[in-house]
Design an enzyme around this catalytic site. Structure first.
Site, PDB file in Angstrom:
ATOM      1  N   VAL A  80       1.133  -1.328  -0.291  1.00 29.95           N
ATOM      2  CA  VAL A  80      -0.086   0.029   0.057  1.00 29.95           C
ATOM      3  C   VAL A  80       0.921   1.261  -0.150  1.00 29.95           C
ATOM      4  O   VAL A  80       1.806   1.223   0.737  1.00 29.95           O
ATOM      5  CB  VAL A  80      -1.281   0.064   1.189  1.00 29.95           C
ATOM      6  CG1 VAL A  80      -1.764   1.377   1.582  1.00 29.95           C
ATOM      7  CG2 VAL A  80      -1.565  -0.641   1.142  1.00 29.95           C
ATOM      8  N   SER A  81       1.368   1.801  -0.805  1.00 29.32           N
ATOM      9  CA  SER A  81       1.783   2.835  -1.496  1.00 29.32           C
ATOM     10  C   SER A  81       1.667   4.321   0.029  1.00 29.32           C
ATOM     11  O   SER A  81       0.717   3.927   0.833  1.00 29.32           O
ATOM     12  CB  SER A  81       1.772   3.922  -2.232  1.00 29.32           C
ATOM     13  OG  SER A  81       1.583   2.545  -3.464  1.00 29.32           O
TER      14      SER A  81
END
Length: 412
Positions: A80-81
């Site tokens: 998840v960035s």
């Protein structure tokens, strides 16, 4: 350690998550990452902890990426960035209510933000090649009450999703080695395509819009790192060990005689200074790296651990070049400007007897200073496959599969 994915979560924990999310949104606004009320509202409406359910609340709301899967060698397969990068991508993308959006690379969190931005009148399709990733995205979206708001597909994103094309916006959330013709074909005539693109081994975020029949153009160039794309469009970037503590990263199309390059760098390096001085606050390194990658035919990024290597590469990697027979090599470096606090001078370290190699690189730095410093960065031109090269813009042709790409630096 409890998280809000637990079945008997308390009201206090719910309130804590909302407070942490508000702190995150406020920090992103102060940093200039969130620039519109709409994006701020989307972040507030999207509880990030539901998309990273295996960690604590405080960790979930840190402005950092969160790994979600690795292979047997520890290589990152999905994540998840970081919120700052997610926000910047949304700035580039500028999705509007009613838009149809294709996300290539799933995770759930970004798709949830996109849904809030396009609203019930819009549509979000998210595709990923990895069934583990898509199943996880479905679970997280369900936990957020959005299981029916986003269409999740498992397939190779290099092909896009033609059944819902054209898309007003296409957002690629994995590091791409090329611009796929299918993405261009599925983009609306007034659409925006946002891609974290590998440009000669450098990760840069670009936004492209149609610019005539069979031609798209744009820029942006925010440095970024993403999990590499898999499948047919997998990255060709390679990293080779040179000596203990020193590696070189090159595009797969770049010819490389590794043994000869190692011998060159094993010689004593001689610095050549350019006279180009910059202030630390200018943050010129990303644009200089991109400029050097454009002007050099032989190009790689030198990566050094200063605890193990005497090479004076810059932190995070520095442009490296070599001559035709690899008997000499040169790389960009910097030193503090004498008597000028916070200012630095660009230079080159040359290994081997080919001094012209170093002088040419120094002259390239001076050309950037003279003709491009402080001006708009390069323009990326993308053309339909089969376009006559004579009809393309002048500049650096990026050799890789997919749609032809040319990088051009405008002059004043």
């Amino acid at each position: 350690m409890s998280t809000l994915s637990d079945p008997n979560v308390t009201d206090e924990q719910t309130a804590e998550a909302a407070e942490l999310n508000e702190h995150l949104v406020s920090a992103l606004k102060r940093a200039g990452r969130i620039t519109t009320p709409e994006v701020g509202a989307a972040f507030r409406a999207t509880p990030r902890h539901l998309f990273v359910p295996d960690i604590g609340l405080a960790e979930a709301y840190k402005d950092d990426y969160q790994p979600t899967d690795r292979d047997g060698d520890g290589q990152l397969l999905s994540s998840v960035s970081a919120p700052w990068l997610v926000a910047e991508m949304l700035n580039y993308l500028h999705p509007l209510p009613g838009h149809s959006v294709l996300e290539i690379g799933s995770g759930g969190y970004n798709a949830a933000l996109l849904h809030h931005l396009v609203g019930d009148g819009g549509a979000v399709t998210s595709i990923d090649i990895d069934p583990v990733v898509t199943e996880r995205a479905r679970r997280c979206l369900k936990a957020a009450g959005l299981e029916d708001a986003v269409r999740i597909l498992t397939a190779d994103g290099a092909h896009g999703v033609p059944d819902a094309a054209p898309y007003d916006r296409i957002e690629v959330t994995v590091q791409a080695a090329a611009i796929e013709q299918t993405w261009l074909d599925q983009l609306a005539s007034d659409g925006v395509l946002v891609v974290p693109l590998r440009v000669r081994g450098l990760g840069r975020l670009v936004a492209l819009t149609p610019d005539g029949e069979g031609h798209w153009s744009g820029g942006g160039w925010l440095p970024c790192g993403f999990v590499a794309m898999r499948g047919e469009a997998a990255s060709s970037t390679q990293v080779h060990t040179l000596t203990p503590g020193a590696r070189v990263r090159v595009d797969g199309a770049q010819p490389l005689n590794l043994e000869a390059l190692v011998r060159s760098l094993d010689t004593t390096g001689a610095p050549v200074w350019s006279g180009v001085e910059v202030d630390a606050s200018e943050r010129t390194r990303p644009v200089v790296d991109l400029w050097v990658a454009t002007v050099l035919d032989a190009y790689g990024t030198l990566l050094v651990d200063p605890k193990q290597s005497v090479l004076r590469a810059l932190p995070g990697g520095t442009p490296l070049t070599w001559n035709a027979d690899f008997s000499a090599a040169a790389y960009v470096t910097m030193r503090p400007a004498e008597g000028k606090n916070g200012r630095y001078e660009y230079g080159v370290v040359v290994h081997g007897e080919d001094h012209a190699l170093g002088e040419a690189l120094v002259e390239g730095l001076r050309e950037w200073d003279r003709d491009h410093r402080g001006r708009p960065g390069p323009v990326l031109h993308v053309y339909s496959q089969g376009t006559d090269p004579a009809a393309m813009a002048p500049g650096r042709r990026l050799e890789r599969p997919g749609a032809p790409m040319v990088l051009t630096w405008p002059r004043a």
